[in-house]
Design a protein around this motif. Structure first.
Motif, PDB file in Angstrom:
ATOM      1  N   GLU A  42       0.834  -1.207   0.000  1.00  0.00           N
ATOM      2  CA  GLU A  42       0.000   0.000   0.000  1.00  0.00           C
ATOM      3  C   GLU A  42       0.869   1.257   0.000  1.00  0.00           C
ATOM      4  N   SER A  43       2.000   1.195   0.694  1.00  0.00           N
ATOM      5  CA  SER A  43       2.880   2.369   0.757  1.00  0.00           C
ATOM      6  C   SER A  43       3.525   2.660  -0.601  1.00  0.00           C
ATOM      7  N   GLN A  44       3.535   1.697  -1.517  1.00  0.00           N
ATOM      8  CA  GLN A  44       4.085   1.891  -2.864  1.00  0.00           C
ATOM      9  C   GLN A  44       3.002   2.290  -3.876  1.00  0.00           C
ATOM     10  N   SER A  45       1.787   2.498  -3.386  1.00  0.00           N
ATOM     11  CA  SER A  45       0.669   2.872  -4.253  1.00  0.00           C
ATOM     12  C   SER A  45       0.948   4.194  -4.969  1.00  0.00           C
ATOM     13  N   LEU A  46       0.575   4.264  -6.226  1.00  0.00           N
ATOM     14  CA  LEU A  46       0.723   5.507  -6.979  1.00  0.00           C
ATOM     15  C   LEU A  46      -0.148   6.618  -6.391  1.00  0.00           C
ATOM     16  N   ASN A  47      -1.221   6.251  -5.718  1.00  0.00           N
ATOM     17  CA  ASN A  47      -2.052   7.272  -5.091  1.00  0.00           C
ATOM     18  C   ASN A  47      -1.326   7.936  -3.926  1.00  0.00           C
ATOM     19  N   GLN A 121      -2.972  -1.353  -9.269  1.00  0.00           N
ATOM     20  CA  GLN A 121      -2.319  -0.538 -10.303  1.00  0.00           C
ATOM     21  C   GLN A 121      -3.336   0.426 -10.894  1.00  0.00           C
ATOM     22  N   LYS A 122      -3.519   1.515 -10.169  1.00  0.00           N
ATOM     23  CA  LYS A 122      -4.449   2.546 -10.602  1.00  0.00           C
ATOM     24  C   LYS A 122      -4.045   3.864  -9.955  1.00  0.00           C
ATOM     25  N   LEU A 123      -4.578   4.942 -10.500  1.00  0.00           N
ATOM     26  CA  LEU A 123      -4.158   6.271 -10.063  1.00  0.00           C
ATOM     27  C   LEU A 123      -5.307   7.249 -10.209  1.00  0.00           C
ATOM     28  N   VAL A 124      -5.481   8.085  -9.200  1.00  0.00           N
ATOM     29  CA  VAL A 124      -6.388   9.224  -9.306  1.00  0.00           C
ATOM     30  C   VAL A 124      -5.591  10.468  -8.938  1.00  0.00           C
ATOM     31  N   GLY A 149      -7.794   6.154  -2.889  1.00  0.00           N
ATOM     32  CA  GLY A 149      -6.969   7.203  -3.451  1.00  0.00           C
ATOM     33  C   GLY A 149      -7.153   8.504  -2.709  1.00  0.00           C
ATOM     34  N   PRO A 150      -6.596   9.584  -3.249  1.00  0.00           N
ATOM     35  CA  PRO A 150      -6.689  10.869  -2.575  1.00  0.00           C
ATOM     36  C   PRO A 150      -8.095  11.429  -2.617  1.00  0.00           C
ATOM     37  N   ALA A 151      -8.350  12.438  -1.808  1.00  0.00           N
ATOM     38  CA  ALA A 151      -9.657  13.059  -1.752  1.00  0.00           C
ATOM     39  C   ALA A 151      -9.993  13.684  -3.098  1.00  0.00           C
ATOM     40  N   VAL A 152     -11.273  13.700  -3.407  1.00  0.00           N
ATOM     41  CA  VAL A 152     -11.737  14.277  -4.656  1.00  0.00           C
ATOM     42  C   VAL A 152     -12.333  15.630  -4.337  1.00  0.00           C
ATOM     43  N   ALA A 153     -11.804  16.658  -4.940  1.00  0.00           N
ATOM     44  CA  ALA A 153     -12.292  18.008  -4.711  1.00  0.00           C
ATOM     45  C   ALA A 153     -13.667  18.168  -5.347  1.00  0.00           C
TER      46      ALA A 153
END
Length: 182
Positions: A42-47, A121-124, A149-153
């Motif tokens: 999880e720490s290597q996640s692209l997110n 293997q995904k990215l936001v 993933g990160p928060a969505v504005a």
């Protein structure tokens, strides 16, 4: 005449400094050439990588990957959450994909290789709206809710274009410099 050239030089320097803050940046996804892969943890996640960056309109994401083994799919939020590869907004499979982030808000990407998305293997990425760019040095926003993933504005309500704002700035600077030269 010496006063004229020093004023013109001052205006030119000020213009170049302001222009440098509005330039688009290229981001190598994950910060390295082989980052578009199933993360080992999880720490290597692209997110995790994306959460530490500030993306602005006009910035460019760059993926480098083996086109014989993988691809990049630009997808909707629903397809991102469900790892649905069947109806991407756009598919890229050239091995060196460059995507311009052309508007504020979230952009969702998944791998085009079977089962890779399910394995992480995904990215936001969330592109900041022009009104949220207070400073080139302001910290990244805190995530409110996580969806893999990160928060969505929230979607921006303004239709103002950063290019329109840059045009207004250029006109204002030209007027300012003309006033100095008179």
């Amino acid at each position: 005449m010496a006063g004229f050239s020093s004023r013109a030089a001052s205006v030119l320097v000020m213009f170049l400094v302001l222009l440098s803050f509005s330039e688009a940046k290229e981001f190598l996804v994950g910060g390295k050439a082989d980052a578009w892969a199933v993360p080992s943890s999880e720490s290597q996640s692209l997110n995790k990588w994306a959460e530490s960056k500030r993306f602005n309109t006009g910035d460019i994401l760059v993926w480098k990957y083996d086109s014989a083994k993988d691809s990049v799919l630009h997808v909707t939020k629903e397809d991102y959450v469900n790892c649905n590869m069947s109806s991407p907004i756009k598919q890229y499979k050239d091995g060196e994909t460059k995507i311009v982030l052309d508007k504020p808000g979230p952009f969702y990407f998944i791998s085009g290789t079977k089962d890779h998305c399910e394995k992480g293997q995904k990215l936001v990425v969330v592109v900041m709206s022009p009104r949220n760019r207070a400073s080139a040095f302001s910290p990244a926003p805190s995530p409110a809710v996580e969806i893999d993933g990160p928060a969505v504005a929230p979607a921006p309500t303004s239709t103002a274009s950063p290019f329109k704002a840059a045009g207004v700035l250029v006109v204002a600077l030209m007027g300012f410099s003309a006033a100095l030269l008179i």
